[in-house]
Design a protein around this motif. Structure first.
Motif, PDB file in Angstrom:
ATOM      1  N   ASP A 153       0.830  -1.210   0.000  1.00  0.00           N
ATOM      2  CA  ASP A 153       0.000   0.000   0.000  1.00  0.00           C
ATOM      3  C   ASP A 153       0.861   1.255   0.000  1.00  0.00           C
ATOM      4  O   ASP A 153       0.540   2.238  -0.676  1.00  0.00           O
ATOM      5  N   TYR A 154       1.964   1.207   0.755  1.00  0.00           N
ATOM      6  CA  TYR A 154       2.821   2.387   0.842  1.00  0.00           C
ATOM      7  C   TYR A 154       3.566   2.627  -0.467  1.00  0.00           C
ATOM      8  O   TYR A 154       3.691   3.769  -0.918  1.00  0.00           O
ATOM      9  N   PHE A 155       4.034   1.546  -1.102  1.00  0.00           N
ATOM     10  CA  PHE A 155       4.708   1.698  -2.396  1.00  0.00           C
ATOM     11  C   PHE A 155       3.710   2.144  -3.473  1.00  0.00           C
ATOM     12  O   PHE A 155       4.055   2.927  -4.360  1.00  0.00           O
ATOM     13  N   PHE A 156       2.485   1.660  -3.381  1.00  0.00           N
ATOM     14  CA  PHE A 156       1.418   2.060  -4.298  1.00  0.00           C
ATOM     15  C   PHE A 156       1.188   3.574  -4.191  1.00  0.00           C
ATOM     16  O   PHE A 156       1.144   4.294  -5.202  1.00  0.00           O
ATOM     17  N   LYS A 157       1.080   4.068  -2.961  1.00  0.00           N
ATOM     18  CA  LYS A 157       0.819   5.496  -2.759  1.00  0.00           C
ATOM     19  C   LYS A 157       2.011   6.342  -3.203  1.00  0.00           C
ATOM     20  O   LYS A 157       1.829   7.421  -3.787  1.00  0.00           O
TER      21      LYS A 157
END
Length: 273
Positions: free
Chosen positions: A179-183
């Protein structure tokens, strides 16, 4: 004789503290929040005269909690007073907790996001110093989310990458890393399509599990649609993702900003679905 006078003076201050505290609690029962906050403040100041730092800080926090219901700025003043005492005592985790409370007041009551960010950052610093990395990350993620909303994309990217890197090797937390890499990739995408492509390659190399995630697959579809300036393909990819994983307000905002660069400045209906 002097010693007796000193003791008698201290006893009177202690009695005054008790009376102010009792009065504050009665004001709380009557829901007279400003009067309760003021009485707790007076008790806090008297506790400081008695060199009782812990009791003073506790009373300032009680004052802040009362003022929150009537005077948000005065609540912040009292909580800052408590923070000063806690940091002086080396109680940084407690100080961090009260910085979060102040940040929340700025978020919800005073709507000053820049100040909220500053307090979340200070809280994260204190938690890091106490090795409370999980609590620090929660504060940093709030900072990243607001930074992106304020178009401070580089700041948001750095935080999302930092938290993603910190969590990807943790068996209990690594699921969140995607999720953090996606954001982070979405923030890159808003700034520049090529940046987003390079970032995506980097995240896949760093964290191979990211490649099979729905978030990574969505990014690749969005990059392809953007490259082709195909608004319909972009919308369809988002729709498909949303049907399984509901988009929150933050993701919706970021995805719309990217979509506008396909449609042209200000064109289109501003809808993702």
């Amino acid at each position: 004789s002097l010693f007796k006078i000193f003791l008698r003076g201290n006893t009177r201050i202690e009695e005054a503290c008790e009376m102010y505290t009792r009065a504050a609690n009665m004001f709380k029962m009557a829901k007279n929040w400003s009067a309760a906050g003021n009485a707790f403040c007076q008790a806090a100041k008297l506790h400081m005269q008695l060199q009782s730092k812990h009791d003073s800080a506790t009373s300032f926090v009680d004052a802040g909690n009362a003022y929150k219901k009537a005077d948000p700025q005065e609540a912040i003043n009292c909580l800052n007073a408590a923070i000063d005492i806690y940091t002086d005592m080396g109680r940084f985790s407690i100080a961090a907790k009260h910085h979060i409370t102040i940040a929340e007041i700025y978020e919800t009551e005073l709507v000053d996001i820049e100040k909220a960010i500053a307090h979340y950052e200070q809280s994260a610093d204190y938690y890091k110093g106490e090795e409370s990395n999980s609590s620090a990350n929660k504060c940093l993620l709030k900072v990243a989310a607001y930074a992106a909303q304020l178009e401070q994309y580089q700041k948001a990217i750095e935080i999302y990458e930092q938290v993603g890197t910190n969590t990807m090797d943790n068996p209990l937390l690594k699921y969140s890393a995607k999720d953090y890499f996606f954001k982070a990739a979405l923030c890159h995408f808003i700034v520049d399509e090529l940046n987003a492509k390079l970032a995506l390659e980097k995240y896949e190399e760093m964290f191979p599990a990211f490649t099979d995630s729905r978030e990574c697959k969505l990014l690749k579809k969005l990059l392809e649609a953007h490259e082709e300036q195909n608004s319909e393909a972009y919308t369809e990819a988002v729709k498909e993702f949303d049907s399984i994983s509901r988009l929150d307000q933050w993701l919706t905002t970021m995805l719309l900003r990217i979509k506008k660069s396909i449609q042209g400045d200000g064109e289109g209906d501003g809808d993702l679905k």
